[in-house]
Design a protein around this motif. Structure first.
Motif, mmCIF file in Angstrom:
data_model
loop_
_atom_site.group_PDB
_atom_site.id
_atom_site.type_symbol
_atom_site.label_atom_id
_atom_site.label_comp_id
_atom_site.label_asym_id
_atom_site.label_seq_id
_atom_site.Cartn_x
_atom_site.Cartn_y
_atom_site.Cartn_z
ATOM 1 N N CYS A 48 -2.476 48.156 -5.938
ATOM 2 C CA CYS A 48 -3.910 48.216 -5.659
ATOM 3 C C CYS A 48 -4.587 47.188 -6.560
ATOM 4 O O CYS A 48 -4.036 46.807 -7.596
ATOM 5 N N ASP A 102 -14.501 46.847 -5.127
ATOM 6 C CA ASP A 102 -14.160 47.780 -4.045
ATOM 7 C C ASP A 102 -13.650 49.089 -4.659
ATOM 8 O O ASP A 102 -13.444 49.172 -5.864
ATOM 9 N N PRO A 103 -13.375 50.099 -3.808
ATOM 10 C CA PRO A 103 -12.672 51.274 -4.335
ATOM 11 C C PRO A 103 -11.386 50.840 -5.043
ATOM 12 O O PRO A 103 -10.667 49.961 -4.541
ATOM 13 N N GLY A 104 -11.113 51.434 -6.199
ATOM 14 C CA GLY A 104 -9.973 51.002 -7.006
ATOM 15 C C GLY A 104 -8.644 51.037 -6.274
ATOM 16 O O GLY A 104 -7.752 50.232 -6.540
ATOM 17 N N MET A 105 -8.492 51.985 -5.343
ATOM 18 C CA MET A 105 -7.196 52.143 -4.668
ATOM 19 C C MET A 105 -6.974 51.078 -3.591
ATOM 20 O O MET A 105 -5.865 50.960 -3.064
ATOM 21 N N ASP A 106 -8.010 50.319 -3.261
ATOM 22 C CA ASP A 106 -7.872 49.313 -2.190
ATOM 23 C C ASP A 106 -7.030 48.126 -2.633
ATOM 24 O O ASP A 106 -6.822 47.891 -3.819
#
Lengths: 295, 338
Positions: A273, A280-284
């Protein structure tokens, strides 16, 4: 960072001593109850690493509650030889005024005014908080105080949260006070999945990490352009020698970041990630995703 | 510092003007509120005050002899810096009774620009020990600290014994189980966090799905929970979902439940806590009224006679009615919870 047994820790740092790593952060940052290595053991390790040409920094706890936790941090802060990494304001407060220290990633340095405060108190290096992005770092580098090094976390599972509660013990249906050091069973943390089997988080005692591995290898040229001084790799048992080698080759421009990214993929148990870096969202995944398609 | 036992304040949430009135009319000593933007940790749609509303809020509170505490407790990034400083300027010019801050950069600005303005360290400042509190007191002259909800009662006593800074603790409301200010679970999933955006598990990222297996809640696509047809569904705060660890599916981080400290109120007061805080700026004026009324009565009785203080079943029933998950816990105050 994980609870490894004594021999595993010693073997790990023996490997690090032989590696191209320049700086080593030593010490327990997660749980004050983990005492496989005592203070003097860490200092012995520090001396070995220093003899191998490494700069040693002693890290401190991220959650300090009991008086005994404070006493532990105080001993580290007053070691008289090595710089410390503060992960709580208590560590900064326990330093002798004017002593040089590192502002760890769990101190919220989100803007230039905060960084200036830290500089005034003696900080000589700061680790960018994990949530921050390219845009914020760009602005902060422009107003960086003199003699302040910037370090960025570029590889590893993200330490996302800390709690009074021990989640590994909870998963074993026992309380923290009777934990029996069950986290010792999980050398890379305990995986938490959603009910549709998506690997989501990793439990590491009182700490919650991302299941995905944060990886900014493809952004190393950009970090260099921003004047970032130090790249942080988070320890893991599997593949650390290769990980260090790949990052070392990229930083010396001997390997294309995209190629390194492909090889690093093998060392990420549940994939990469990099969302935080792009806001962006951290997991993206943005950078790595683009490369994978291109490759 | 051991405070006078007569002076324990009840600090209640005011997400908007009707909630503020509900808090004050039902016995809050202080209300805390924020502007209608990301400068505070409850940046929810429809919540917060603009300048005109702040005027009315302060008039209403001050006319009744109550205090207004302004929360500017998120961490501004470089491009937001001016806006956050302006929030401090606006608060100072409106004569709020104290600012609740988390970022040392802002504390420095407030302490140097408005040296007479009282500063409280927000729970988002993550101060869990007396050395951390001393740091903020020495450098920014903070007068009060709001403790994160991770300490046991014994640890709170220890903190109070070792500091001259006033200590405020959470007494009722949704239970955040992490060290506030050091949790980025929400931004990991949604891109928005309490530190940066003043929200956790924001509503805009929530999706509900009806499936043959039951109702599902998702946060930016991540499955947070699945409910059987006869189960009550709760808001999908991501640390309160059911997940799989090893072979078990359970509330791996925390159950949906509310914090409720009534059982240990005499001990908290005896320990020297100066203020009890109610969580819930995102909740309705009816919630605020109900919780404030119960806590006011409990505090008054406890302060009048701590030795004979007994929790009334009616209080608990009333609080459970409005509690998350309709149940309560002492959380970290009670060591076995940890």
């Amino acid at each position: 960072m994980y609870f490894w047994n004594r021999q595993t820790v010693l073997d790990y740092y023996n490997m690090i001593a032989q590696s191209p790593v320049d700086i080593v952060y030593l010490g327990e940052t997660v749980c004050a109850k983990r005492r496989e290595l005592r203070g003097e053991d860490w200092l012995d390790l520090a001396a070995i690493l220093e003899d191998a040409g490494k700069e040693v920094v002693l890290s401190t706890l991220s959650l300090i509650e009991a008086e005994s936790d404070l006493a532990q941090v105080k001993r580290v802060c007053q070691n008289g030889r090595y710089r410390i990494e503060a992960n709580d304001m208590a560590a900064i407060n326990l330093q002798k005024p004017g002593t040089s220290f590192v502002v760890g990633p769990h101190i919220n340095t989100y803007n230039s005014s905060m960084l200036a405060q830290m500089s005034d108190l003696g900080a000589s290096r700061w680790v960018m908080p994990l949530e921050l992005d390219d845009k914020s770092l760009t602005a902060m580098q422009q107003q960086r105080p003199e003699n302040m090094e910037t370090e960025v976390f570029v590889f590893g599972r993200l330490p996302l949260a800390f709690s009074a509660r021990c989640y590994t013990a909870r998963a074993h249906n026992i309380s923290k006070d009777d934990c029996g050091f069950c986290c010792r069973e999980y050398e890379q943390g305990l995986l938490l999945s959603t009910r549709e089997q998506q690997s989501f988080l990793v439990l590491n005692g009182i700490q919650v990490q991302s299941a995905r591995t944060y990886c900014l290898i493809d952004q190393l040229p950009r970090l260099e352009q921003l004047g970032v001084d130090i790249l942080r790799l988070s320890p893991q048992l599997q593949g650390m020698t290769e990980i260090i080698d790949l990052v070392d080759q990229v930083r010396h421009h001997r390997l294309e970041p995209a190629l390194a990214a492909e090889s690093l993929n093998d060392h990420m148990p549940t994939g990469p990630c990099d969302g935080y870096w792009y806001g962006d969202p951290g997991m993206d995944i943005r950078g790595m995703d683009i490369q994978e398609k291109r490759l | 510092m051991i405070a006078s036992k007569k002076n324990v304040e009840l600090v209640c949430p005011a997400g908007n003007l009707p909630a503020l009135k509900a808090a004050i009319d039902n016995g809050a000593d202080c209300v805390y509120l924020g502007f209608r933007d990301g400068t505070n940790a409850r940046n929810f749609p429809g919540l917060g005050f603009d300048t005109k509303e702040l005027d009315r809020a302060i008039d209403y509170a001050h006319n009744k002899g109550r205090k207004v505490l302004m929360a500017i407790n998120t961490y501004p990034r470089p491009h937001q810096w001016q806006q956050w400083c302006q929030a401090i300027d606006r608060s100072a010019s409106h004569h709020v009774d104290a600012l609740i801050l988390a970022d040392p950069g802002l504390m420095h600005y407030a302490a140097t620009t408005y040296p007479d303005l009282r500063l409280h360290l927000s729970v988002q400042g993550s101060a869990t020990n007396h050395e951390a509190i001393d740091f903020y007191a020495r450098h920014y002259a903070i007068r009060r600290v709001v403790l994160p909800r991770v300490l046991s009662l014994a640890q709170i006593k220890q903190v109070i014994k070792n500091t001259d800074v006033e200590v405020e603790v959470f007494g009722f409301g949704s239970l955040c189980v992490m060290v506030e200010g050091r949790c980025t679970l929400s931004s990991y999933v949604t891109g928005k966090s309490p530190n940066s955006n003043g929200v956790c598990s924001p509503a805009e990222a929530v999706r509900w799905e009806e499936t043959p297996q039951g109702r599902r809640s998702r946060l930016n696509g991540v499955l947070i929970d699945e409910y059987a047809p006869d189960e009550q569904a709760g808001y999908p705060t991501l640390c309160k979902g059911r997940y799989q660890v090893n072979d078990n599916i359970f509330y791996a981080i925390e159950e949906p439940t509310s914090l409720n400290i009534l059982e240990i109120l005499p001990e908290l007061i005896q320990a020297g806590v100066v203020a009890i805080k109610v969580e819930g700026r995102q909740r309705s004026p009816a919630y605020v009224a109900s919780v404030t009324r119960v806590l006011r009565e409990a505090l008054d009785r406890c302060m009048a006679n701590p030795d004979t203080f007994r929790v009334q079943p009616a209080w608990m029933a009333q609080l459970d009615k409005v509690a998350e998950g309709a149940c309560h816990t002492l959380g970290a105050y009670h060591r076995p919870w940890q």
